[in-house]
Design an enzyme around this catalytic site. Structure first.
Site, PDB file in Angstrom:
ATOM      1  N   GLU A  33       0.536  -1.118   0.000  1.00  0.00           N
ATOM      2  CA  GLU A  33      -0.124   0.096   0.010  1.00  0.00           C
ATOM      3  C   GLU A  33       0.926   1.352   0.172  1.00  0.00           C
ATOM      4  OE1 GLU A  33      -3.572   0.706  -0.060  1.00  0.00           O
ATOM      5  OE2 GLU A  33      -3.008  -1.605  -0.987  1.00  0.00           O
ATOM      6  N   HIS A  37       2.304  -0.710  -4.973  1.00  0.00           N
ATOM      7  CA  HIS A  37       2.746  -1.851  -5.929  1.00  0.00           C
ATOM      8  C   HIS A  37       2.331  -3.117  -5.279  1.00  0.00           C
ATOM      9  CE1 HIS A  37       5.055  -2.927  -9.267  1.00  0.00           C
ATOM     10  NE2 HIS A  37       5.823  -3.784  -8.565  1.00  0.00           N
ATOM     11  N   HIS A  38       1.368  -3.825  -5.819  1.00  0.00           N
ATOM     12  CA  HIS A  38       0.794  -4.828  -5.240  1.00  0.00           C
ATOM     13  C   HIS A  38       1.361  -6.192  -5.875  1.00  0.00           C
ATOM     14  CE1 HIS A  38      -1.615  -1.284  -4.554  1.00  0.00           C
ATOM     15  NE2 HIS A  38      -1.795  -1.838  -3.349  1.00  0.00           N
ATOM     16  N   HIS A  55       2.902  -4.254 -13.911  1.00  0.00           N
ATOM     17  CA  HIS A  55       1.513  -4.639 -15.247  1.00  0.00           C
ATOM     18  C   HIS A  55       1.540  -3.201 -15.839  1.00  0.00           C
ATOM     19  CE1 HIS A  55       0.219  -7.517 -12.259  1.00  0.00           C
ATOM     20  NE2 HIS A  55      -0.025  -6.615 -11.322  1.00  0.00           N
ATOM     21  N   GLU A  56       1.872  -2.136 -15.319  1.00  0.00           N
ATOM     22  CA  GLU A  56       1.957  -1.004 -16.600  1.00  0.00           C
ATOM     23  C   GLU A  56       3.023  -1.083 -17.299  1.00  0.00           C
ATOM     24  OE1 GLU A  56       3.736  -0.219 -12.650  1.00  0.00           O
ATOM     25  OE2 GLU A  56       2.044  -0.646 -13.098  1.00  0.00           O
ATOM     26  N   ASP A  65       9.779  -3.056  -9.035  1.00  0.00           N
ATOM     27  CA  ASP A  65       9.925  -4.609  -8.282  1.00  0.00           C
ATOM     28  C   ASP A  65      10.948  -4.651  -7.499  1.00  0.00           C
ATOM     29  OD1 ASP A  65       7.469  -5.131  -9.935  1.00  0.00           O
ATOM     30  OD2 ASP A  65       8.608  -5.008 -11.619  1.00  0.00           O
TER      31      ASP A  65
END
Length: 77
Positions: A33, A37-38, A55-56, A65
């Site tokens: 949170e 970035h999940h 993802h983007e 990451d």
């Protein structure tokens, strides 16, 4: 140690029991949170597997990451 896979940076963590694994997941959720970035993750009893990818960026591994992986490593110590 994080491994680069087709699904992203991956690591499996093993704990004493489910309660410890879940406490770790809660800490990771807080970090996710903060970083917005999940992870993709899986939990079975005392094991937690985490995959990190952006993802983007087309599900590629990015510096974001790697930063998230470092933050997760700090809470595991």
């Amino acid at each position: 140690m994080w491994q680069e896979t087709k699904k992203g940076l991956h690591q499996e963590f093993t704990f004493k029991d489910f309660k410890e694994a879940f406490a770790f997941m809660t800490k990771v959720a807080d970090i996710a949170e903060e970083h917005n970035h999940h992870p993709t993750w899986q939990n079975t009893y005392n094991k937690v597997e985490i995959w990190l990818s952006s993802h983007e960026a087309g599900d590629q591994i990015t510096d974001e990451d790697r930063q998230m992986a470092e933050a997760i490593d700090r809470i595991k110590q």
